[in-house]
Design an enzyme around this catalytic site. Structure first.
Site, short mmCIF file in Angstrom:
data_model
loop_
_atom_site.label_atom_id
_atom_site.label_comp_id
_atom_site.label_asym_id
_atom_site.label_seq_id
_atom_site.Cartn_x
_atom_site.Cartn_y
_atom_site.Cartn_z
N ASP A 133 -30.38 15.77 -11.52
CA ASP A 133 -30.63 14.37 -11.18
C ASP A 133 -29.29 13.81 -10.70
O ASP A 133 -28.47 13.41 -11.50
CB ASP A 133 -31.15 13.60 -12.39
CG ASP A 133 -31.38 12.13 -12.07
OD1 ASP A 133 -31.87 11.82 -10.97
OD2 ASP A 133 -31.04 11.28 -12.92
N ASP A 141 -30.92 10.16 -17.66
CA ASP A 141 -30.51 11.05 -16.56
C ASP A 141 -30.72 12.52 -16.93
O ASP A 141 -31.10 13.33 -16.08
CB ASP A 141 -29.05 10.78 -16.19
CG ASP A 141 -28.85 9.36 -15.69
OD1 ASP A 141 -29.36 9.05 -14.60
OD2 ASP A 141 -28.22 8.56 -16.39
N GLU A 144 -33.87 16.48 -7.04
CA GLU A 144 -34.69 15.38 -6.55
C GLU A 144 -34.25 14.99 -5.14
O GLU A 144 -33.06 14.94 -4.84
CB GLU A 144 -34.53 14.18 -7.50
CG GLU A 144 -35.61 13.14 -7.32
CD GLU A 144 -35.56 12.10 -8.42
OE1 GLU A 144 -35.23 10.95 -8.11
OE2 GLU A 144 -35.84 12.45 -9.58
#
Length: 166
Positions: free
Chosen positions: A10, A139, A69
């Site tokens: 992330d 996170d 992502e």
């Protein structure tokens, strides 16, 4: 289908979450997770810290695949550019490892069943899916969710095309 060690990332210019799982036919197992926190106004220095931090994680846990992502632009283009730089730094840290990208909505869908899930819902489901004693911080949970999404996608691809594993 064979198993794989997956690192989910992330990316963030201040906090980059990572999550390493072992994706096996019998289920997914948590290996390691955490956050690389960087400070200061020097973007080059922050990017360097992300690269070094992820290199250490990769050396320690030897991932076979990277799940990350996708960057999307909402309203703040400057924030999207910084996120893109952090994402690039993360990928530079892991050369030679196959990379798989997922939209945030797909990650949430694979983890919680809803593409519009809240951060707390993602944290809760990651804890349940990996049997963690407590919910990881946001996170870290997002990174683990990306890794879980990829593990699920690997399973689906293997079922559809048994002759080919990503």
């Amino acid at each position: 289908m064979s198993g794989a060690r997956i690192i989910g990332i992330d990316p963030g210019s201040r906090i980059t979450g990572y999550g390493v799982i072992e994706a096996m036919p019998a289920g997914n197992r948590h290996v390691a997770s955490g956050c690389i926190r960087v400070a200061g106004d020097d973007m080059a220095g922050r990017l360097h810290a992300i690269v070094e931090g992820l290199r250490e994680v990769a050396e320690r846990h030897a991932p076979a695949e990277v799940a990350i992502e996708r960057v999307f632009v909402n309203r703040n283009v400057e924030s999207a550019l910084k996120l893109g730089q952090a994402r690039g730094a993360a990928l530079v840290a892991l050369p030679g490892i196959p990379v798989f990208e997922y939209a945030a909505t797909r990650v949430k869908q694979a983890t919680t069943g809803s593409g519009k899930a809240s951060k707390s819902q993602v944290q809760h489901m990651v804890r349940l899916l990996l049997g963690l004693p407590e919910a990881p911080q946001a996170d870290e949970a997002d990174a683990l969710a990306v890794a879980l999404c990829h593990a699920h996608s690997r399973d689906m691809l293997a079922r559809m095309r048994p002759d080919r594993t990503p």
